[in-house]
Scaffold this active site. Structure first.
Site, PDB file in Angstrom:
ATOM      1  N   SER A 144       0.851  -1.188   0.000  1.00 34.37           N
ATOM      2  CA  SER A 144       0.000   0.000   0.000  1.00 34.37           C
ATOM      3  C   SER A 144       0.885   1.236   0.000  1.00 34.37           C
ATOM      4  O   SER A 144       2.080   1.161   0.315  1.00 34.37           O
ATOM      5  CB  SER A 144      -0.880  -0.009   1.260  1.00 34.37           C
ATOM      6  OG  SER A 144      -1.530   1.225   1.455  1.00 34.37           O
ATOM      7  N   TYR A 157      -1.712  -0.569  10.760  1.00 30.18           N
ATOM      8  CA  TYR A 157      -1.795  -0.843   9.327  1.00 30.18           C
ATOM      9  C   TYR A 157      -0.479  -0.496   8.643  1.00 30.18           C
ATOM     10  O   TYR A 157       0.013  -1.262   7.803  1.00 30.18           O
ATOM     11  CB  TYR A 157      -2.948  -0.049   8.725  1.00 30.18           C
ATOM     12  CG  TYR A 157      -3.224  -0.357   7.278  1.00 30.18           C
ATOM     13  CD1 TYR A 157      -3.658  -1.612   6.895  1.00 30.18           C
ATOM     14  CD2 TYR A 157      -3.079   0.620   6.290  1.00 30.18           C
ATOM     15  CE1 TYR A 157      -3.928  -1.907   5.563  1.00 30.18           C
ATOM     16  CE2 TYR A 157      -3.351   0.339   4.959  1.00 30.18           C
ATOM     17  CZ  TYR A 157      -3.774  -0.914   4.604  1.00 30.18           C
ATOM     18  OH  TYR A 157      -4.040  -1.200   3.272  1.00 30.18           O
TER      19      TYR A 157
END
Length: 250
Positions: A144, A157
Protein backbone atom coordinates in the site's frame (compact mmCIF):
# COMPACT_ATOMS: atom_id res chain seq x y z
CA UNK A 1 -2.14 -15.30 -34.80
CA UNK A 2 -1.52 -13.85 -31.35
CA UNK A 3 -1.74 -15.64 -28.03
CA UNK A 4 -2.69 -14.29 -24.64
CA UNK A 5 0.37 -13.50 -22.47
CA UNK A 6 -0.61 -15.94 -19.72
CA UNK A 7 -1.78 -18.86 -21.85
CA UNK A 8 -1.08 -22.21 -20.16
CA UNK A 9 -0.18 -20.51 -16.89
CA UNK A 10 -1.78 -21.03 -13.48
CA UNK A 11 -2.50 -18.10 -11.17
CA UNK A 12 -3.66 -18.19 -7.55
CA UNK A 13 -5.31 -15.11 -6.05
CA UNK A 14 -6.04 -14.75 -2.33
CA UNK A 15 -8.80 -12.46 -1.12
CA UNK A 16 -10.55 -13.22 -4.41
CA UNK A 17 -14.08 -12.85 -3.06
CA UNK A 18 -14.24 -9.08 -3.63
CA UNK A 19 -12.39 -5.89 -4.57
CA UNK A 20 -8.89 -6.07 -5.98
CA UNK A 21 -8.73 -9.84 -5.63
CA UNK A 22 -11.86 -10.51 -7.67
CA UNK A 23 -10.83 -7.95 -10.31
CA UNK A 24 -7.36 -9.48 -10.54
CA UNK A 25 -8.76 -12.97 -10.98
CA UNK A 26 -10.92 -11.72 -13.87
CA UNK A 27 -7.98 -9.88 -15.42
CA UNK A 28 -5.60 -12.84 -15.25
CA UNK A 29 -8.25 -15.19 -16.61
CA UNK A 30 -8.79 -12.74 -19.48
CA UNK A 31 -5.05 -12.91 -20.13
CA UNK A 32 -5.30 -16.68 -20.53
CA UNK A 33 -4.43 -18.04 -17.09
CA UNK A 34 -6.27 -20.77 -15.25
CA UNK A 35 -7.16 -19.13 -11.95
CA UNK A 36 -7.47 -20.53 -8.43
CA UNK A 37 -9.71 -18.40 -6.23
CA UNK A 38 -8.99 -18.33 -2.50
CA UNK A 39 -10.93 -16.62 0.30
CA UNK A 40 -13.25 -17.56 3.16
CA UNK A 41 -16.52 -16.59 1.45
CA UNK A 42 -17.10 -19.66 -0.69
CA UNK A 43 -20.40 -18.46 -2.16
CA UNK A 44 -18.73 -15.40 -3.64
CA UNK A 45 -15.87 -17.49 -5.01
CA UNK A 46 -18.31 -19.84 -6.71
CA UNK A 47 -20.16 -16.90 -8.31
CA UNK A 48 -16.86 -15.50 -9.60
CA UNK A 49 -15.79 -18.91 -10.90
CA UNK A 50 -19.08 -19.22 -12.78
CA UNK A 51 -18.53 -15.78 -14.28
CA UNK A 52 -14.99 -16.63 -15.41
CA UNK A 53 -16.04 -19.96 -16.89
CA UNK A 54 -18.97 -18.35 -18.72
CA UNK A 55 -16.39 -16.11 -20.40
CA UNK A 56 -14.43 -19.19 -21.50
CA UNK A 57 -11.85 -19.30 -18.72
CA UNK A 58 -10.96 -21.92 -16.13
CA UNK A 59 -11.42 -21.27 -12.43
CA UNK A 60 -10.94 -23.37 -9.30
CA UNK A 61 -12.58 -22.49 -5.98
CA UNK A 62 -10.27 -23.07 -3.00
CA UNK A 63 -11.97 -21.90 0.22
CA UNK A 64 -9.17 -20.82 2.55
CA UNK A 65 -8.55 -18.92 5.75
CA UNK A 66 -5.08 -17.60 4.98
CA UNK A 67 -4.38 -16.91 8.66
CA UNK A 68 -4.22 -20.69 9.15
CA UNK A 69 -0.83 -22.02 8.03
CA UNK A 70 -2.11 -25.52 7.31
CA UNK A 71 -4.87 -24.15 5.09
CA UNK A 72 -2.41 -21.94 3.20
CA UNK A 73 -0.14 -24.87 2.40
CA UNK A 74 -3.15 -26.97 1.38
CA UNK A 75 -4.27 -24.06 -0.84
CA UNK A 76 -0.98 -24.22 -2.73
CA UNK A 77 -1.05 -28.02 -2.94
CA UNK A 78 -4.65 -28.07 -4.21
CA UNK A 79 -3.89 -25.46 -6.87
CA UNK A 80 -0.89 -27.44 -8.14
CA UNK A 81 -2.67 -30.79 -8.12
CA UNK A 82 -5.92 -29.56 -9.70
CA UNK A 83 -4.58 -27.04 -12.22
CA UNK A 84 -1.19 -28.58 -12.95
CA UNK A 85 1.21 -26.05 -11.45
CA UNK A 86 1.58 -22.53 -10.08
CA UNK A 87 3.07 -19.71 -12.12
CA UNK A 88 1.58 -16.61 -10.47
CA UNK A 89 0.73 -16.07 -6.80
CA UNK A 90 -1.11 -12.87 -5.91
CA UNK A 91 -1.13 -12.31 -2.14
CA UNK A 92 -4.02 -9.88 -1.95
CA UNK A 93 -6.01 -10.79 1.18
CA UNK A 94 -5.82 -8.06 3.80
CA UNK A 95 -7.63 -5.83 6.26
CA UNK A 96 -7.30 -2.16 7.26
CA UNK A 97 -8.20 -1.56 10.92
CA UNK A 98 -7.23 2.06 11.56
CA UNK A 99 -6.97 3.17 15.21
CA UNK A 100 -4.75 5.54 17.22
CA UNK A 101 -2.09 3.77 19.27
CA UNK A 102 -3.51 5.04 22.59
CA UNK A 103 -6.91 3.42 22.06
CA UNK A 104 -6.17 0.61 19.62
CA UNK A 105 -7.29 -2.92 20.36
CA UNK A 106 -4.17 -5.15 20.30
CA UNK A 107 -6.32 -7.91 18.81
CA UNK A 108 -6.85 -5.68 15.78
CA UNK A 109 -3.08 -5.25 15.48
CA UNK A 110 -2.66 -9.01 15.67
CA UNK A 111 -5.31 -9.57 13.02
CA UNK A 112 -3.51 -7.23 10.63
CA UNK A 113 -0.17 -8.87 11.30
CA UNK A 114 -1.65 -12.34 10.80
CA UNK A 115 -3.57 -11.51 7.63
CA UNK A 116 -1.53 -8.75 6.01
CA UNK A 117 1.95 -10.08 6.78
CA UNK A 118 2.19 -13.63 8.10
CA UNK A 119 -0.21 -15.02 5.49
CA UNK A 120 1.84 -13.38 2.74
CA UNK A 121 5.06 -14.85 4.10
CA UNK A 122 3.70 -18.39 4.49
CA UNK A 123 2.03 -18.44 1.07
CA UNK A 124 5.19 -17.09 -0.57
CA UNK A 125 7.29 -19.73 1.15
CA UNK A 126 4.97 -22.53 0.03
CA UNK A 127 4.80 -21.22 -3.54
CA UNK A 128 8.54 -20.77 -3.76
CA UNK A 129 9.21 -24.51 -3.68
CA UNK A 130 6.89 -25.02 -6.64
CA UNK A 131 8.29 -22.12 -8.64
CA UNK A 132 11.93 -23.04 -8.06
CA UNK A 133 11.18 -26.55 -9.27
CA UNK A 134 9.55 -25.27 -12.45
CA UNK A 135 12.31 -22.68 -12.92
CA UNK A 136 10.25 -19.50 -12.91
CA UNK A 137 7.21 -17.74 -11.47
CA UNK A 138 5.74 -14.50 -10.14
CA UNK A 139 4.96 -13.64 -6.53
CA UNK A 140 2.89 -10.46 -6.30
CA UNK A 141 2.30 -8.98 -2.85
CA UNK A 142 -0.29 -6.28 -2.16
CA UNK A 143 1.28 -3.59 -0.02
CA UNK A 144 0.00 0.00 0.00
CA UNK A 145 0.95 3.65 -0.04
CA UNK A 146 0.79 3.00 3.71
CA UNK A 147 3.77 0.70 3.19
CA UNK A 148 5.86 3.70 2.15
CA UNK A 149 4.43 6.56 4.22
CA UNK A 150 3.27 6.52 7.85
CA UNK A 151 0.07 8.30 8.90
CA UNK A 152 -1.20 9.29 12.34
CA UNK A 153 -3.94 6.88 13.39
CA UNK A 154 -2.67 4.21 11.02
CA UNK A 155 0.25 2.77 12.97
CA UNK A 156 -0.85 -0.86 12.99
CA UNK A 157 -1.80 -0.84 9.33
CA UNK A 158 1.42 1.02 8.48
CA UNK A 159 3.45 -1.57 10.36
CA UNK A 160 1.81 -4.41 8.46
CA UNK A 161 2.22 -2.85 5.04
CA UNK A 162 5.78 -1.67 5.65
CA UNK A 163 6.36 -5.30 6.58
CA UNK A 164 4.95 -6.52 3.26
CA UNK A 165 7.16 -4.12 1.31
CA UNK A 166 10.27 -5.10 3.26
CA UNK A 167 9.52 -8.82 2.99
CA UNK A 168 8.99 -8.51 -0.75
CA UNK A 169 12.32 -6.79 -1.32
CA UNK A 170 14.19 -9.29 0.85
CA UNK A 171 12.57 -12.18 -1.00
CA UNK A 172 13.39 -10.60 -4.35
CA UNK A 173 17.07 -10.46 -3.42
CA UNK A 174 17.01 -14.08 -2.25
CA UNK A 175 15.60 -15.36 -5.56
CA UNK A 176 17.55 -13.00 -7.84
CA UNK A 177 19.68 -15.95 -8.97
CA UNK A 178 16.60 -17.49 -10.60
CA UNK A 179 13.70 -16.55 -12.86
CA UNK A 180 11.31 -16.18 -9.94
CA UNK A 181 10.14 -12.56 -9.81
CA UNK A 182 8.72 -10.59 -6.89
CA UNK A 183 6.53 -7.52 -7.22
CA UNK A 184 5.15 -5.23 -4.52
CA UNK A 185 1.94 -3.44 -5.53
CA UNK A 186 1.30 -0.23 -3.54
CA UNK A 187 -2.13 1.28 -4.22
CA UNK A 188 -3.44 4.52 -2.84
CA UNK A 189 -7.17 5.01 -2.28
CA UNK A 190 -9.15 2.21 -3.91
CA UNK A 191 -12.93 1.90 -3.97
CA UNK A 192 -13.24 -1.36 -2.00
CA UNK A 193 -14.94 -2.51 1.19
CA UNK A 194 -11.79 -2.08 3.32
CA UNK A 195 -12.84 1.28 4.85
CA UNK A 196 -16.12 -0.26 6.00
CA UNK A 197 -14.21 -2.32 8.57
CA UNK A 198 -12.35 0.58 10.22
CA UNK A 199 -13.25 0.29 13.93
CA UNK A 200 -12.48 3.88 14.94
CA UNK A 201 -15.14 6.42 14.01
CA UNK A 202 -12.69 9.34 13.85
CA UNK A 203 -10.46 7.40 11.47
CA UNK A 204 -13.44 6.54 9.25
CA UNK A 205 -14.34 10.23 9.10
CA UNK A 206 -10.71 11.11 8.33
CA UNK A 207 -10.68 8.70 5.40
CA UNK A 208 -13.95 10.20 4.13
CA UNK A 209 -12.47 13.69 4.34
CA UNK A 210 -9.31 12.61 2.50
CA UNK A 211 -11.47 11.19 -0.28
CA UNK A 212 -13.30 14.46 -0.85
CA UNK A 213 -12.36 15.78 -4.26
CA UNK A 214 -10.52 12.56 -5.13
CA UNK A 215 -11.73 9.98 -7.61
CA UNK A 216 -10.42 6.76 -6.06
CA UNK A 217 -8.91 3.94 -8.03
CA UNK A 218 -11.20 1.13 -9.07
CA UNK A 219 -10.13 -2.46 -8.30
CA UNK A 220 -9.79 -2.98 -12.04
CA UNK A 221 -7.13 -0.24 -12.20
CA UNK A 222 -4.94 -2.19 -9.78
CA UNK A 223 -5.74 -5.49 -11.50
CA UNK A 224 -4.48 -4.15 -14.84
CA UNK A 225 -1.23 -3.15 -13.15
CA UNK A 226 -0.80 -6.67 -11.80
CA UNK A 227 -1.48 -8.11 -15.24
CA UNK A 228 1.14 -5.75 -16.68
CA UNK A 229 3.77 -6.85 -14.15
CA UNK A 230 3.33 -10.59 -14.61
CA UNK A 231 3.08 -10.36 -18.42
CA UNK A 232 6.60 -9.01 -18.91
CA UNK A 233 9.36 -11.05 -20.56
CA UNK A 234 11.11 -13.37 -18.12
CA UNK A 235 14.19 -11.14 -17.83
CA UNK A 236 12.08 -8.14 -16.72
CA UNK A 237 11.12 -7.90 -13.05
CA UNK A 238 8.78 -5.05 -12.09
CA UNK A 239 9.86 -4.75 -8.44
CA UNK A 240 7.41 -2.07 -7.24
CA UNK A 241 4.32 -0.33 -8.57
CA UNK A 242 3.06 2.69 -6.62
CA UNK A 243 -0.40 3.58 -7.91
CA UNK A 244 -2.28 6.63 -6.61
CA UNK A 245 -5.42 8.38 -7.78
CA UNK A 246 -4.33 11.39 -9.76
CA UNK A 247 -5.62 13.85 -7.14
CA UNK A 248 -4.42 11.99 -4.06
CA UNK A 249 -1.83 14.21 -2.37
CA UNK A 250 -0.51 11.93 0.40
Amino acid sequence: MTTDPLDDQVALVTGASSGIGAATARELADAGASVALAARRQDRLESLADEIETEGGEALVVPTDVTEETQVREMIETTVSELGGLDVLVNNAGVMLLEPVATADPEDWQQMLDLNVQAVMVASQAALDVMRESGEGDIVNLSSVAGRKAYAGSSGYNASKFGVTAFSESLREEVADSDVRVTSIEPGFVDTELPEHIPDEDQREMVDEMLEGVTPLEPEDVARSIRFAVSQPTHVDINELLIRPTRQEL
